[in-house]
Enzyme design. Structure first.
Site, PDB file in Angstrom:
ATOM      1  N   GLU A  80       0.842  -1.190   0.000  1.00  0.00           N
ATOM      2  CA  GLU A  80       0.000   0.000   0.000  1.00  0.00           C
ATOM      3  C   GLU A  80       0.881   1.247   0.000  1.00  0.00           C
ATOM      4  OE1 GLU A  80      -2.824   2.171   3.397  1.00  0.00           O
ATOM      5  OE2 GLU A  80      -1.881   0.226   3.772  1.00  0.00           O
ATOM      6  N   ASP A 184      14.306  -1.954  13.417  1.00  0.00           N
ATOM      7  CA  ASP A 184      15.050  -1.017  12.574  1.00  0.00           C
ATOM      8  C   ASP A 184      14.329   0.323  12.593  1.00  0.00           C
ATOM      9  OD1 ASP A 184      16.996  -0.045  10.894  1.00  0.00           O
ATOM     10  OD2 ASP A 184      16.242  -1.024   9.085  1.00  0.00           O
TER      11      ASP A 184
END
Length: 284
Positions: A80, A184
């Protein structure tokens, strides 16, 4: 681009900036629909599927929004499309609530993950481990000592300092539970939905210390609106005392990852040596 499906017509493909390891593309269909495709040349076959699984795991908690995965193969991850990150105070406050809820609501009895994953293009080892200190030392720090660029750029003294740091982890890092972490979580991996809600991309998930996620945001460049984020997070999910002083130490993992991927870019080696200075002095 055949994986996108032959029944739809693509009108434009635009390369997006910002990726350090992979390439990202904004794909526009003839009907105006836009999606993002992520590719990585010569990537291991399980790298993009592992990223997809990490996004699904974070989304399944109901706490941290992620982009919807539309398709995944060994060569392409189709997501998306999101908006640029909304750096308003309101959005960063909401993100503090989201991240605190994720960490508070996913406490696990062991560190690790059901399978190994990736941080960048390098394997992230995730064996189930009872001790957080052992897990961080062996699988988040010392595992990088065998990487070619680390071997080339770090001295014997640097390596001994890292080993001494790992040996002293139980003294300098308090016992903390394992929780589901993004892995991360720097500001470059934060985008937004149209309503401004900050949404995470590019995870390297595992059950680890919550402060590993915090250290990425604390030590990497971030916007001024994020300053209150840490105070609000601490109100919602308090860390043990002295958390701010631990941020650079936990960021050692990220510095080693950067060196392993890109060498001494942005002065990572000198930053690592500054952080390790107390442990370098102890090595003799």
């Amino acid at each position: 681009m055949a994986a996108l499906g032959p029944e739809r017509s693509i009108s434009a493909v635009q390369r997006l900036s910002g990726g350090y390891v992979a390439d990202a593309w904004l794909i526009t269909y003839a009907d105006g629909t836009r999606v993002v495709g992520k590719t990585l040349a010569d990537a291991p076959a399980d790298l993009l599927p592992a990223e997809s699984e990490g996004l699904a795991a974070l989304r399944a908690t109901g706490h941290l929004p992620t982009p919807e995965v539309l398709a995944v193969t060994s060569r392409l991850l189709l997501l998306e499309a999101l908006a640029p990150r909304d750096d308003s105070q309101r959005s960063w406050d909401a993100f503090a609530h989201d991240l605190a809820a994720l960490h508070r609501g996913t406490v696990h009895d062991r560190f690790g993950w059901a399978s190994d994953g990736y941080l960048g293009r390098l394997v992230q080892h995730n064996p189930w481990t009872v001790s957080g200190h052992e897990f961080f030392a062996q699988h988040r720090v010392l595992r990088y000592l065998s990487e070619p660029l680390v071997q080339r750029l770090l001295t014997r003294g640097d390596r001994r300092a890292l080993e001494r740091f790992c040996g002293r982890l139980p003294e300098i890092i308090p016992v903390m539970p394992a929780v589901l972490t993004h892995g991360d979580l720097w500001s470059g991996n934060l985008l937004s939905r149209d309503d401004g809600r900050i949404t995470v991309i590019d995870p390297a998930v595992s059950y680890a210390w919550a402060e590993v996620d915090l250290s990425m945001l604390w030590c990497c460049q971030r916007p001024p609106a994020s300053d209150r984020f840490f105070d609000l997070y601490q109100e919602l999910n308090p860390s043990p005392p002295g958390w701010a002083g631990r941020m650079p130490l936990l960021h050692i993992r990220e510095l080693l990852s950067c060196i392993s991927h890109m060498g001494d870019s942005d002065g990572a080696v000198q930053q690592l040596r500054r952080t390790l200075a107390p442990f370098t002095a102890l090595t003799g």
